[in-house]
Design an enzyme around this catalytic site. Sequence first.
Site, PDB file in Angstrom:
ATOM      1  N   SER A 142      31.655  49.370  43.135  1.00 49.33           N
ATOM      2  CA  SER A 142      31.873  48.701  43.749  1.00 49.33           C
ATOM      3  C   SER A 142      32.722  49.757  44.856  1.00 49.33           C
ATOM      4  O   SER A 142      32.874  50.921  44.592  1.00 49.33           O
ATOM      5  CB  SER A 142      33.175  48.521  42.667  1.00 49.33           C
ATOM      6  OG  SER A 142      34.019  47.508  44.206  1.00 49.33           O
ATOM      7  N   TYR A 155      40.204  47.064  37.012  1.00 50.81           N
ATOM      8  CA  TYR A 155      38.675  46.388  37.372  1.00 50.81           C
ATOM      9  C   TYR A 155      39.052  48.191  38.694  1.00 50.81           C
ATOM     10  O   TYR A 155      37.419  48.749  38.216  1.00 50.81           O
ATOM     11  CB  TYR A 155      39.020  45.854  38.870  1.00 50.81           C
ATOM     12  CG  TYR A 155      37.986  45.174  39.181  1.00 50.81           C
ATOM     13  CD1 TYR A 155      37.194  46.094  40.320  1.00 50.81           C
ATOM     14  CD2 TYR A 155      36.179  44.387  39.136  1.00 50.81           C
ATOM     15  CE1 TYR A 155      36.035  45.716  41.323  1.00 50.81           C
ATOM     16  CE2 TYR A 155      35.074  44.420  38.883  1.00 50.81           C
ATOM     17  CZ  TYR A 155      35.201  44.641  40.494  1.00 50.81           C
ATOM     18  OH  TYR A 155      34.003  44.986  41.612  1.00 50.81           O
TER      19      TYR A 155
HETATM   20  C1  GCO Z   1      38.814  42.210  44.618  1.00 51.93           C
HETATM   21  C2  GCO Z   1      36.998  41.707  44.635  1.00 51.93           C
HETATM   22  C3  GCO Z   1      36.743  42.766  44.488  1.00 51.93           C
HETATM   23  C4  GCO Z   1      35.344  42.902  45.039  1.00 51.93           C
HETATM   24  C5  GCO Z   1      34.663  43.967  44.562  1.00 51.93           C
HETATM   25  C6  GCO Z   1      34.079  44.573  45.668  1.00 51.93           C
HETATM   26  O1  GCO Z   1      39.550  41.206  43.783  1.00 51.93           O
HETATM   27  O2  GCO Z   1      39.211  42.081  44.887  1.00 51.93           O
HETATM   28  O3  GCO Z   1      36.874  40.936  43.995  1.00 51.93           O
HETATM   29  O4  GCO Z   1      37.210  43.976  43.216  1.00 51.93           O
HETATM   30  O5  GCO Z   1      34.999  41.094  44.153  1.00 51.93           O
HETATM   31  O6  GCO Z   1      34.717  44.369  43.551  1.00 51.93           O
HETATM   32  O7  GCO Z   1      32.967  45.553  45.532  1.00 51.93           O
END
Ligand code: GCO
Length: 251
Positions: A142, A155
Amino acid sequence: MNRLFDLAGRLALVTGSSRGIGRAIAEGYVAAGARVVINGRDAAAVAATVKALGASAVAAPFDVIKKETVETAVAQIEKDIGPLDILVNNAGMTRRAPIVDFPEADWREIMATNLDSVFFVTQAVARRMIARSRGKIVNICSVMSELGRPTIAPYTASKGAVKMLTKAMCAEFAKHGITANGISPGYFGTELNTALMNDEKFSAWVCARTPAGRWGKVEELQGAAIFLASDASSFVNGHILFVDGGMTAVV
Ligand code: GCO
């Protein structure tokens, strides 16, 4: 030139491929000639995706966060369907809350889904790829593998770990004829981001922060996924390929 990107005769497992980025990658692989094993926890959703993709798709609904389940499922896939040439570790999820308020259960679920799954599925598949001295592993990272933003710390931590796990895989697997690379998507219109896309202010920020001036479309990830799964990337290893409209290239 097309031969370099041709996946004819190859079998790919894409985790979390009944929807979103995983499904788009699976569709791209089918178009490039591969057979694809569609995976997800929801058997009905997996079956629907297999039906939509046609004869090149096969269903394998199993939970990628349990090591024993993963080992059994991978053994079954290789026995019933064939040896895996390509593995895409895509299964992922997110929750959003400040670090100090983040529930322990949510932290553990995110780390299990986004990180444990990459480790366990790779253990089971790479063991077999090593025996065959060939294989292509693609880990979905990501822009959050490099950047932080408030409310998505678990995440972000998980995707930073997947980036480094990719480099560790390169270090151990390259001598066996296996490449392990990552794809780092920017902001794409997927279910994971529905709430963000519907938030006018946030969506305007994404478009301003992304040099392309827009959200990505999931089909725009197919080229990178095909490249990293094909002979065209035979000397690319441990690389994280950003597909983010330029977001990580600018302030
Ligand atoms: C957030 C998003 C991000 C993107 C993704 C980018 O909450 O900012 O969900 O996490 O989706 O991960 O690569």
